[in-house]
Scaffold this active site. Structure first.
Site, short mmCIF file in Angstrom:
data_model
loop_
_atom_site.label_atom_id
_atom_site.label_comp_id
_atom_site.label_asym_id
_atom_site.label_seq_id
_atom_site.Cartn_x
_atom_site.Cartn_y
_atom_site.Cartn_z
CG ASN A 75 -2.00 -1.09 1.04
OD1 ASN A 75 -2.90 -0.97 0.21
ND2 ASN A 75 -1.84 -2.20 1.77
CD GLU A 76 4.77 1.46 -2.72
OE1 GLU A 76 5.05 2.05 -1.66
OE2 GLU A 76 5.60 0.78 -3.36
N PRO A 77 2.21 5.20 -0.96
CG PRO A 77 3.99 6.68 -0.62
CD PRO A 77 3.68 5.28 -1.06
CB SER A 93 -2.72 2.97 -0.03
OG SER A 93 -1.96 2.58 -1.15
CB THR A 128 8.69 0.05 -3.35
OG1 THR A 128 8.04 0.85 -2.36
CG2 THR A 128 8.37 -1.41 -3.12
#
Ligand code: GLP
Length: 247
Positions: free
Chosen positions: A148-150, A152, A167
């Site tokens: 859940n990247e920025p 999310s 990532t």
């Protein structure tokens, strides 16, 4: 949400593994299954090694354990050495007595047009199993939990996501270069994780100190998915001294 800073990673994983073993055994005593959410990456390796030791040396059985992994790289078949399916089998499942049919991971090879249905089925299966009793997490330097990247927020569920460059940079050595790292993954969402009855996050080393501090003490924001854990009624960070050094 709470956190505990341990002198060493070994002490932390021993305590966490003991908690999980107790949960498994108490459910066994009731003749019930327990549902664990699992994570990949370097962070949980010592914890998995301790679970394997408890199985081999102390008779802990995983026959009543059902697992759901957080995520999988999109585009990688199971047998790829960097797939999370491969990781989980080599680092845990092959060494314990969990029934193969109790193991669940998102598919890295589901056809593009079937992704939405696959993700919905993953959510449905978690619910049908009674929900996640305990979710294991690591944290990425973007603040991601799962993938859940920025961006999310806490309404997100299992879905396909695009991976952040940071990532991919962190994963590049394992893949033999940035260009070989998949750009997409399938991950449980923040809401899926927040629904777990207990959440246990592990972080070790200086490299995680800054993001751990942001996640614990910073604002609750989709920029740092782990920050939503501040609102979870039973979430705990297991940290070593270096990861906890900016708190
Ligand atoms: C990976 C995983 C996460 C993991 C994180 C940190 O990309 N998708 O679930 O927690 O990044 O990895 P590590 O534990 O190797 O630092």
């Amino acid at each position: 949400m709470t956190y505990e800073v341990f002198a060493t990673q070994q002490e932390a994983v021993k305590q966490l593994a003991a908690e999980v073993a107790e949960l498994i055994r108490s459910r066994q005593a009731e003749g019930k299954n327990v549902v664990l959410g699992l994570a990949t990456g370097a962070s949980p390796l010592g914890f998995y090694a301790e679970l394997i030791r408890l199985h081999k040396e102390e008779g802990l059985s995983f026959k009543n354990v059902t697992t759901f992994n957080l995520d999988e790289y999109y585009g990688l078949p199971r047998e790829h050495v960097e797939s999370y399916w491969y990781f989980m089998h080599t680092n845990l499942f092959n060494h314990i007595d969990i029934p193969a049919e109790n193991i669940n991971l998102p598919s890295g090879t589901v056809a593009e047009e079937d992704i939405a249905a696959h993700c919905q089925a993953y959510e449905d299966k978690i619910k049908a199993c009674g929900g996640l009793d305990l979710q294991i997490l690591g944290i990425g330097r973007t603040g991601h939990i799962g993938f859940n990247e920025p961006g999310s927020d806490d309404t997100t569920r299992t879905r396909q996501v695009h991976l952040d460059d940071l990532t991919k940079t962190d994963a590049a050595p394992a893949f033999g270069g940035f260009e070989n790292v998949p750009s997409y993954a399938i991950t449980m969402g923040v809401a899926t994780i927040m629904d777990a009855k207990k959440v246990r996050l592990m972080a070790w080393g200086e490299k995680k100190a800054s993001i751990v501090n942001k996640a614990i003490n910073g604002p609750i924001t989709a920029d740092v998915a782990a920050s939503y854990l501040q609102k979870h009624p039973d979430a705990k960070y297991f940290l070593d001294a270096a990861a906890g050094s900016e708190l």
